[in-house]
Design a protein around this motif. Structure first.
Motif, short mmCIF file in Angstrom:
data_model
loop_
_atom_site.label_atom_id
_atom_site.label_comp_id
_atom_site.label_asym_id
_atom_site.label_seq_id
_atom_site.Cartn_x
_atom_site.Cartn_y
_atom_site.Cartn_z
N LEU A 68 0.82 -1.21 0.00
CA LEU A 68 0.00 0.00 0.00
C LEU A 68 0.86 1.27 0.00
O LEU A 68 1.94 1.30 0.57
N GLY A 69 0.32 2.30 -0.63
CA GLY A 69 1.00 3.58 -0.68
C GLY A 69 0.23 4.54 -1.55
O GLY A 69 -0.88 4.24 -2.02
N ASN A 70 0.80 5.69 -1.78
CA ASN A 70 0.21 6.70 -2.65
C ASN A 70 1.11 6.91 -3.86
O ASN A 70 2.33 7.00 -3.71
N PRO A 71 0.54 6.99 -5.07
CA PRO A 71 1.36 7.22 -6.27
C PRO A 71 1.84 8.67 -6.33
O PRO A 71 1.23 9.57 -5.77
N GLY A 72 2.95 8.88 -7.01
CA GLY A 72 3.45 10.24 -7.19
C GLY A 72 4.75 10.46 -6.44
O GLY A 72 4.94 9.96 -5.32
N SER A 73 5.67 11.22 -7.05
CA SER A 73 6.99 11.44 -6.47
C SER A 73 6.94 12.16 -5.14
O SER A 73 7.81 11.97 -4.29
N LEU B 85 1.29 -6.25 -6.55
CA LEU B 85 0.44 -5.11 -6.93
C LEU B 85 0.71 -3.90 -6.06
O LEU B 85 0.78 -3.98 -4.84
N LYS B 86 0.87 -2.75 -6.75
CA LYS B 86 0.89 -1.45 -6.07
C LYS B 86 -0.31 -0.66 -6.59
O LYS B 86 -0.29 -0.19 -7.73
N PRO B 87 -1.38 -0.56 -5.80
CA PRO B 87 -2.56 0.18 -6.25
C PRO B 87 -2.22 1.64 -6.56
O PRO B 87 -1.46 2.27 -5.82
N LEU B 88 -2.78 2.16 -7.63
CA LEU B 88 -2.55 3.56 -8.01
C LEU B 88 -3.80 4.41 -7.80
O LEU B 88 -3.98 5.45 -8.43
N THR B 89 -4.63 3.98 -6.87
CA THR B 89 -5.91 4.65 -6.60
C THR B 89 -5.83 5.59 -5.40
O THR B 89 -6.85 6.10 -4.95
N PHE B 90 -4.63 5.78 -4.87
CA PHE B 90 -4.39 6.49 -3.62
C PHE B 90 -4.89 5.65 -2.45
O PHE B 90 -5.78 4.82 -2.58
N MET B 91 -4.27 5.88 -1.31
CA MET B 91 -4.45 5.02 -0.15
C MET B 91 -5.90 4.77 0.22
O MET B 91 -6.31 3.64 0.47
N ASN B 92 -6.70 5.83 0.26
CA ASN B 92 -8.07 5.71 0.77
C ASN B 92 -8.98 4.88 -0.12
O ASN B 92 -10.10 4.54 0.28
N PHE C 194 4.80 0.27 -0.49
CA PHE C 194 5.38 0.38 -1.83
C PHE C 194 6.88 0.07 -1.78
O PHE C 194 7.41 -0.66 -2.62
N GLN C 195 7.55 0.67 -0.81
CA GLN C 195 9.00 0.54 -0.70
C GLN C 195 9.42 -0.91 -0.50
O GLN C 195 10.34 -1.41 -1.16
#
Length: 203
Positions: free
Chosen positions: A9-14, A64-71, A25-26
């Motif tokens: 889990l994580g949030n996409p974006g630098s 899988l790393k979801p790209l939908t943002f954490m929530n 993600f890490q």
């Protein structure tokens, strides 16, 4: 029981890299590299970055790393589970846990979200029978700080050094979970690392 989907889990974006909320993600990035998994591929239909590897003498496992943002993490997970016909019992979710100290790891197959919005969303979209792989990020300080500001804040330089030292432990625990299953792996994983463990990151 074997696992077929490992989610970080994580949030996409630098702007979210190296934040506490992105430890999932890490860890998954490092795990994919260690396992020799395929390159990450963005799947717009499944709303996530996907990779795959095949353990020796076993079926393929999706990362899988979801790209939908954490929530809204559950949106991508639900789509992947539906597309590949993966039941919740064969899913592992790797995420940050403020109720565990930095370097600690705990695995469970049940339990509430504990205030974690990503977990809440996942449990609302698939059965809450997935396995939880919690990585300690420590209690927020100062206590007056909002939870959102804390989890979206970046690790200090000192904590980054510790995370690097503990990374091998995280990866070993995740590999053990996949190979042995939750019941057997939890005996070894769900213990606080000793002083020496904390220094070198080993089990």
């Amino acid at each position: 029981m074997s696992y077929r989907l490992i989610v970080g889990l994580g949030n996409p974006g630098s702007e979210y890299k190296q934040t506490r909320h992105n430890i999932g993600f890490q860890v998954l990035d490092n795990f994919a590299s260690k396992q020799g998994a395929s390159a990450w591929s963005k799947n717009r239909n499944l709303k996530g970055d996907l990779s795959v590897f095949v353990p020796e003498l076993d079926a393929k496992i999706y990362l899988l790393k979801p790209l939908t943002f954490m929530n809204e993490s559950g949106v991508s997970i639900q789509k992947v589970c539906s597309y590949y016909r993966i039941p919740p019992e064969e899913v592992v979710v790797v995420y940050d846990e403020i109720n565990l100290g930095l370097g600690e790891v705990k695995v469970s197959t049940s339990g509430g979200p504990g205030g974690h919005n990503g977990l809440s969303d996942i449990a609302s979209r698939i059965k809450p029978t997935f396995t939880r792989f919690r990585i300690g990020i420590g209690q927020k300080t100062p206590k007056e700080m909002s939870l959102a500001d804390y989890v979206l804040g970046k690790f200090s330089k000192e904590d980054e050094i510790l995370i690097s030292a503990f990374m091998e432990r995280y990866l070993d625990c995740l590999d053990r979970l996949i190979r042995e299953g939750a019941d057997k792996a939890m005996i070894h994983i769900n213990r606080k690392p000793k002083t020496k463990d904390r220094e070198d990151g080993q089990l």
